[in-house]
Design an enzyme around this catalytic site. Structure first.
Site, PDB file in Angstrom:
ATOM      1  N   ASP A  83     -47.898  26.202  45.529  1.00  0.00           N
ATOM      2  CA  ASP A  83     -47.724  24.988  46.320  1.00  0.00           C
ATOM      3  C   ASP A  83     -46.351  24.887  46.972  1.00  0.00           C
ATOM      4  O   ASP A  83     -46.195  24.211  47.983  1.00  0.00           O
ATOM      5  CB  ASP A  83     -48.011  23.732  45.487  1.00  0.00           C
ATOM      6  N   GLU A 117     -48.092  37.646  39.293  1.00  0.00           N
ATOM      7  CA  GLU A 117     -46.817  37.968  39.931  1.00  0.00           C
ATOM      8  C   GLU A 117     -46.195  39.246  39.386  1.00  0.00           C
ATOM      9  O   GLU A 117     -45.519  39.977  40.134  1.00  0.00           O
ATOM     10  CB  GLU A 117     -45.840  36.797  39.770  1.00  0.00           C
ATOM     11  N   HIS A 149     -42.784  19.267  39.191  1.00  0.00           N
ATOM     12  CA  HIS A 149     -43.432  20.317  38.407  1.00  0.00           C
ATOM     13  C   HIS A 149     -42.783  21.665  38.753  1.00  0.00           C
ATOM     14  O   HIS A 149     -42.215  21.838  39.823  1.00  0.00           O
ATOM     15  CB  HIS A 149     -44.942  20.360  38.702  1.00  0.00           C
ATOM     16  N   HIS A 150     -42.871  22.584  37.830  1.00  0.00           N
ATOM     17  CA  HIS A 150     -42.246  23.915  37.930  1.00  0.00           C
ATOM     18  C   HIS A 150     -40.724  23.872  37.768  1.00  0.00           C
ATOM     19  O   HIS A 150     -40.072  24.912  37.889  1.00  0.00           O
ATOM     20  CB  HIS A 150     -42.581  24.636  39.237  1.00  0.00           C
ATOM     21  N   GLY A 200     -38.985  51.844  32.153  1.00  0.00           N
ATOM     22  CA  GLY A 200     -40.024  52.149  31.179  1.00  0.00           C
ATOM     23  C   GLY A 200     -40.875  50.971  30.740  1.00  0.00           C
ATOM     24  O   GLY A 200     -41.165  50.819  29.552  1.00  0.00           O
ATOM     25  N   ASP A 212     -54.473  54.333  27.396  1.00  0.00           N
ATOM     26  CA  ASP A 212     -55.371  53.215  27.118  1.00  0.00           C
ATOM     27  C   ASP A 212     -54.600  51.960  26.721  1.00  0.00           C
ATOM     28  O   ASP A 212     -55.022  50.838  27.032  1.00  0.00           O
ATOM     29  CB  ASP A 212     -56.381  53.592  26.020  1.00  0.00           C
ATOM     30  N   ASN A 268     -56.221  57.723  23.661  1.00  0.00           N
ATOM     31  CA  ASN A 268     -55.736  58.295  22.394  1.00  0.00           C
ATOM     32  C   ASN A 268     -55.559  57.200  21.335  1.00  0.00           C
ATOM     33  O   ASN A 268     -54.708  57.300  20.455  1.00  0.00           O
ATOM     34  CB  ASN A 268     -54.443  59.083  22.599  1.00  0.00           C
ATOM     35  N   GLY A 304     -54.450  54.016  21.267  1.00  0.00           N
ATOM     36  CA  GLY A 304     -53.278  53.178  21.087  1.00  0.00           C
ATOM     37  C   GLY A 304     -52.005  53.746  21.662  1.00  0.00           C
ATOM     38  O   GLY A 304     -52.022  54.568  22.574  1.00  0.00           O
ATOM     39  N   GLU A 338     -45.185  55.203  20.867  1.00  0.00           N
ATOM     40  CA  GLU A 338     -44.593  54.332  19.854  1.00  0.00           C
ATOM     41  C   GLU A 338     -44.827  54.903  18.441  1.00  0.00           C
ATOM     42  O   GLU A 338     -43.974  54.763  17.559  1.00  0.00           O
ATOM     43  CB  GLU A 338     -45.179  52.925  19.949  1.00  0.00           C
TER      44      GLU A 338
END
Length: 614
Positions: free
Chosen positions: A64, A92, A157-158, A456, A486, A513, A515, A519
């Site tokens: 808006d 966004e 607002h915002h 990253g 995935d 794989n 997950g 990590e």
């Protein structure tokens, strides 16, 4: 330190001088041109400047505060524009990723993102920060409350509800190189020109606040007749001459044992042509850091592959680290770009060329940028070509290994897909197994490699692929091919629907794989927080708007033979519709580069041993 500060100040003054010259030129046009009295809305002025920079796509979402008080939304001007297309995104963050991918592939232009005040712009902040980190030029346009509301500060607002209408502007200052808050029509054109110039010259995001009441205000169009001065500042002649002499002296001392190492900023600051000229006329061996992949054509006979410190192939590591002199061009020495800071190259045998300064051994020369320096350096070094050519360069190849099983392993996958690539393909690799796996695969001539190795942010590649594919279509490049895990795709998957709506047809290799494998290598191999829900991947394209078999096609491959057959299929290779290939892979299989990087990172962070025992 005082000397360094002084030289940096000189560089800043040179930039300011360029800006003032531009202002003087616009005044000259006003005096000479009878048509200079023409007027244009601020919105149209901005769009015309973007068109002059080669922009044809604008990413973002309506809000808006993109509403004008009088006639229309500011983004209505975009839809009515003849050269710039509005690309509506699903959120966004994805839009900021798309603008990033567009800017990387549309070399010489910029990405553009439009959001609304507060809630919209803050959602895009991660993407803008990533672009800042990796030197990607993006204009972030934010529709904001009217100038009157910004002064009276009602609880709109915002807002944060405390009257701090400048809070988001202050936040943007942390992640953009230049900012402008338009406050009146008298200064609007000059402010737009200023931030756009900074965006291109510094190759980083900029931020523009466009109040609702200024969108339709008319201003003189005369400035549009003066192109933006987006060339880097001139190098100071005496200092430049001294630097050239010093470099030539060191190169002669090194004899034939000088090596060029290229990196990301050679791409970001548009010196690929100057770099190619240097290589061809001197014959020096050349290697690339991961972020500099495809800065040099990887089929070039004097190109030796990727140097990543300790992680490098043995033959690459030996050639680079035993050279008597390294000429580094456009370096960004981050952890993942340097093998966790394991470069074994002493400063005394290093020359660094950057966009705004040059380092010769221990001395820094600020204001001496590589865009203007390289052609002169090429002329100085060309007579040494015959000597440089005696330095051998092992051929950069990646043969497909012969494995006695049908499991799709990383050691087999990446060399095999390397055979599938074609010249001018745009290849996008997600942070993790994909970005590490593809590094040692030579890409065809004029291919473009897109990855976010420094920032990253997982999931970045999906939005980025949308922007990259649109830019590739404009430039009449080859196919756009995405490799994503995935886990990563679940963060930004909605943008597949925008790809189908805009008619781009990437090939998406989805590595299933189970997950977050990267990590797991860093910490928590068996922890549940590295697990994900296994989606019905081959249903995605249909759910998000495609028609299976017509506008979209999905596959699941579990074996080497199945993938090999698909890659040899001419219909698949044509990429005339969006295609998703689910690759079933072992959850703890990973490229060699990633395993070594994880081990190095773990030692630095002192948690690897604990992580692998959980």
């Amino acid at each position: 330190m005082a000397s360094s500060v002084t030289l940096q100040s000189v560089a800043s003054l040179q930039t300011e001088v360029n800006r003032l010259r531009h202002e003087l030129q616009t005044l000259k046009v006003e005096d000479e041109s009878p048509a200079a009295a023409e007027h244009i809305t601020i919105a149209d002025y901005l769009l015309e400047r973007l068109s002059q920079l080669g922009v044809t796509q604008m990413f973002g979402l309506p809000g808006d505060f993109n509403l004008g008080k009088k006639l229309a939304r500011s983004i209505d001007y975009v839809e009515d524009n003849k050269t710039i297309e509005w690309v509506g995104n699903c959120n966004e963050l994805n839009a900021s990723y798309a603008a990033d991918g567009y800017a990387r592939v549309k070399e010489g232009s910029i990405g553009v993102l439009t959001t609304t005040f507060g809630v919209g712009e803050l959602s895009a902040t991660n993407g803008i920060a990533g672009a800042f980190s990796e030197h990607v030029p993006i204009l972030h346009i934010v529709g904001v409350p009217s100038t009157a509301q910004q002064k009276s500060k009602p609880m709109l607002h915002h807002t944060l509800g405390d009257g701090r209408y400048d809070a988001y502007y202050k936040a943007a200052q942390q992640f953009t190189i230049s900012q402008a808050s338009l406050t009146d029509k008298a200064s609007a054109a000059a402010e737009i020109d200023r931030v756009l110039t900074d965006c291109v010259v510094y190759a980083r995001p900029v931020y523009l606040m466009l109040p609702t009441d200024l969108v339709h205000e008319k201003i003189p169009a005369k400035r549009l007749r003066t192109p933006l001065n987006i060339q880097p500042p001139e190098n100071e002649p005496e200092v430049e001459e001294f630097v050239l002499d010093e470099i030539l002296k060191l190169v002669k001392e090194a004899g034939e044992e000088a090596v060029i190492l290229v990196d990301a900023c050679a791409i970001r600051f548009g010196i690929k042509k100057e770099l190619e000229e240097l290589l061809l006329k001197t014959g020096f061996p050349v290697y690339a850091a991961p972020m500099g992949k495809t800065a040099v054509k990887e089929n070039y006979e004097r190109y030796g592959g990727i140097y990543v410190g300790t992680i490098s192939r043995p033959e690459v590591k030996e050639k680079v680290e035993t050279a008597k002199l390294i000429i580094s061009i456009g370096a960004l020495k981050s952890d993942f770009n340097t093998g966790n800071f394991t470069y074994h190259i002493p400063t005394q045998k290093t020359i660094e060329l950057h966009s705004d300064h040059t380092r010769v051994q221990f001395a820094a020369y600020h204001g001496i940028g590589f865009k203007r320096l390289l052609p002169k350096l090429t002329a100085r070094l060309s007579p040494l070509k015959s000597e440089a050519k005696t330095f051998s360069v092992p051929k950069f190849v990646s043969p497909v290994p012969q494995e006695d099983n049908q499991t799709i392993s990383h050691s087999w996958l990446w060399p095999r897909v390397g055979q599938f690539f074609k010249p001018k393909d745009v290849i996008v690799a997600e942070t993790g197994t994909s970005s590490f796996g593809i590094l040692d695969v030579p890409l065809p001539e004029d291919a473009i490699f897109v990855s976010q190795i420094l920032w990253g942010s997982i999931g970045w590649t999906v939005g980025s692929t949308l922007g990259a594919a649109l830019a590739a279509r404009e430039r009449q490049l080859g196919r756009t091919i995405l490799f994503v895990g995935d886990g990563s795709i679940q963060l930004t998957v909605q943008e597949l629907s925008v790809m189908m709506r805009t008619g781009v047809t990437p090939i998406i290799f989805l590595l299933n794989n189970s997950g977050y494998t990267i990590e797991r290598y860093l910490h928590g191999e068996r922890r549940r927080y590295n697990d994900i829900t296994d989606w019905k991947w081959t249903k995605l394209l249909e759910v998000l708007g495609g028609t299976e078999g017509k506008t979209a096609q999905s596959y699941t491959v579990r074996t080497k033979d199945e993938l090999d057959k698909l890659l040899n299929d001419e219909t698949f290779a044509k990429a005339d519709k969006i295609q998703l290939v689910e690759l079933i892979m072992d959850r703890m299989d990973a490229p060699r580069n990633l395993k070594v990087q994880a081990e190095l990172s773990g030692k630095t962070n002192k948690y690897i041993a604990v992580g692998l025992q959980t």
